[in-house]
Every structure is written in C-alpha cells, then in structure tokens.
Design a protein around this motif. Structure first.
Motif, mmCIF file in Angstrom:
data_model
loop_
_atom_site.group_PDB
_atom_site.id
_atom_site.type_symbol
_atom_site.label_atom_id
_atom_site.label_comp_id
_atom_site.label_asym_id
_atom_site.label_seq_id
_atom_site.Cartn_x
_atom_site.Cartn_y
_atom_site.Cartn_z
ATOM 1 N N THR A 21 -7.441 9.401 48.095
ATOM 2 C CA THR A 21 -8.086 10.699 47.914
ATOM 3 C C THR A 21 -9.588 10.478 47.864
ATOM 4 O O THR A 21 -10.057 9.348 47.674
ATOM 5 C CB THR A 21 -7.621 11.361 46.605
ATOM 6 N N ARG A 22 -10.364 11.560 48.019
ATOM 7 C CA ARG A 22 -11.814 11.387 48.039
ATOM 8 C C ARG A 22 -12.332 10.865 46.710
ATOM 9 O O ARG A 22 -13.205 10.005 46.672
ATOM 10 C CB ARG A 22 -12.505 12.720 48.390
ATOM 11 N N HIS A 57 -12.218 24.643 46.069
ATOM 12 C CA HIS A 57 -12.047 23.293 46.627
ATOM 13 C C HIS A 57 -12.279 22.228 45.561
ATOM 14 O O HIS A 57 -11.610 21.184 45.558
ATOM 15 C CB HIS A 57 -12.981 23.067 47.816
ATOM 16 N N GLU A 61 -9.519 19.489 44.352
ATOM 17 C CA GLU A 61 -9.809 18.061 44.384
ATOM 18 C C GLU A 61 -9.572 17.413 43.030
ATOM 19 O O GLU A 61 -8.985 16.323 42.934
ATOM 20 C CB GLU A 61 -11.257 17.845 44.829
ATOM 21 N N ARG A 62 -10.006 18.082 41.957
ATOM 22 C CA ARG A 62 -9.797 17.537 40.613
ATOM 23 C C ARG A 62 -8.302 17.536 40.254
ATOM 24 O O ARG A 62 -7.826 16.624 39.583
ATOM 25 C CB ARG A 62 -10.565 18.352 39.569
ATOM 26 N N GLU A 64 -5.837 17.120 42.335
ATOM 27 C CA GLU A 64 -5.254 15.986 43.053
ATOM 28 C C GLU A 64 -5.581 14.675 42.337
ATOM 29 O O GLU A 64 -4.719 13.800 42.185
ATOM 30 C CB GLU A 64 -5.771 15.950 44.491
#
Length: 245
Positions: A21-22, A57, A61-62, A64
């Motif tokens: 993941t990023r 978004h 992201e957090r 994930e």
C-alpha cells in the motif's frame, strides 16, 4: 480499555511507506495503541481528518493502512455533518484517537462549532489516548506555529490547551520552523515550547512530558525557552528509538 492516566502522543510522524500500500501505520501509531493498554481484542483507532476537510481518499488510505496493521479504524467525519449521533460516546469507545495533519486553524474552529473542545478534555480524562501528527500534535497544546493562514508561518494561540505548552512540528524538514519558534518564544508570543523533527513524538502523561520517541534514527526533539536575556534557548531531548525504526 483506558490508559492508566490521561495520555497524549504528539508527533511529526506516524506514517511510513507501505510494502503493498502507499502508506502503512508506523511505530508511532503502534506506540499510541500500546499506550492505551488494549489487550485481547482488535484495537479501536478513532480517526479525525478534520484538518484536511475529511477527504474521502485520505480516509480510505488510512483505513487500508489500519487493516494491514490489524487495527479497526473508525473515522469521525464532521463534513458536511457529523457521521454519528453521539460524538462524545463514539470517541469514548475508541482506544486511541488519531488526528491527521492539515490546517490546525480550521480544525480548531470546526471542532469548537461541534463542542469538541470540551468533549476532548473529557475523553482525555477518561483514558482514551489522544494522538496525532502535525495539526494533530499542535491542537492539544496551547499554541504553536502554522501555515494555516498563508505561506509565512504564524503563531496559532487557541489550541485546546490540554498541554500548557507551545508546540513546534516538522522542525527539521521545513526551514522556517526553527527560526519562527525561536522568534516567537523570544517575543513571548509562545511560552515554553516542545518541538519535534519529522518521525519524532512526545509522550505526555497528564501534563508532564515523560519521554521523546522516534521512528527515524538520528532525529531529535527539543525544548525552547525564553532565557534571562530575552533570547530563545534551545535544548535537545534525545528520543528513544522505537522498535521497527
């Protein structure tokens, strides 16, 4: 499970590059969970992205990153309206509340509209660990430095004041942060001020600073006070290196 005493972890970090993941939740976020004392179940991590406008978004992201860490992320959204009926009850159900970065001036204004300035004091006193990065660090203090008003850094003076100090973030990565803190402390606009390099956090029990910690080796924390001659005096606080750093 509440912490043994009111606890705040104020940081300039918390996120690290992910493998699949990023971003992933770094050692600082994991420490916040450890400080809560949760055991035997999935930790509950409240998340506030107020300072960045509750961007979908960022929340995704957090979420994930929390899944990868084995945590349950529970966002509290205030835009365009609160996403829960009982904000205080929702926060009291969390083990940790993590506040993300962005505009600390806007964050404080929105929180006060929704009564979160009073709510957070009760949540803190109940033993939920309060933590965050950048704006999510400054907000717990009385004051700090911010670019919320424009490119030139200014003092923000209306923090929640759970911690009776100033706070400086991104002390090593943004070249105007250190001289601005020094100028504001020397002028008296900021009182005793604790500062963090990127990747560093400050652990407070009650209003006492217990230790500095880091997820990046070689980084530091600092305390800046006004000396007898009216000049700012800075001392380095050597942080404890966290597992995984």
């Amino acid at each position: 499970m509440p912490a043994d005493s009111p606890t705040i972890l104020a940081t300039s970090g918390g996120y690290v590059p992910g493998r699949r993941t990023r971003v992933e939740l770094g050692p600082l976020v994991r420490l916040a969970v450890e400080l809560s004392g949760v055991d035997g179940r999935t930790p509950r991590l409240g998340y506030l992205g107020t300072a960045n406008g509750d961007q979908a978004h960022a929340i995704a992201e957090r979420s994930e990153a929390a899944r990868v860490a084995g945590f349950e992320l529970n966002p509290l959204r205030l835009f365009t309206m609160p996403n829960v009926d009982d904000v205080e009850g929702y926060l009291l159900e969390q083990d940790v509340v993590w506040v993300d970065g962005g505009s600390v001036a806007n964050l404080l204004a929105v929180w006060r509209v929704h009564g979160l300035d009073a709510i957070f004091r009760r949540v803190w006193e109940a033993g939920v660990v309060l933590a965050g990065v950048s704006a999510g660090s400054i907000c717990w203090h009385t004051s700090g430095t911010t670019d919320s008003f424009g490119p030139e850094l200014r003092a923000v003076q209306d923090g929640l004041g759970l911690l009776p100090y100033g706070n400086g973030v991104h002390y090593d990565s943004e070249d105007r942060r250190r001289p601005t803190v020094h100028r504001l402390v020397a002028s008296g606009e900021l009182g005793l001020t604790y500062c963090t390099d990127d990747g560093v956090g400050l652990v407070y029990r009650g209003t006492d600073l217990m230790e500095a910690v880091t997820e990046r080796r070689g980084k530091g924390a600092y305390v800046v006070a006004r000396g007898a001659d009216g000049e700012a005096v800075e001392e380095r606080i050597e942080p404890r290196v966290l597992p995984g750093a």
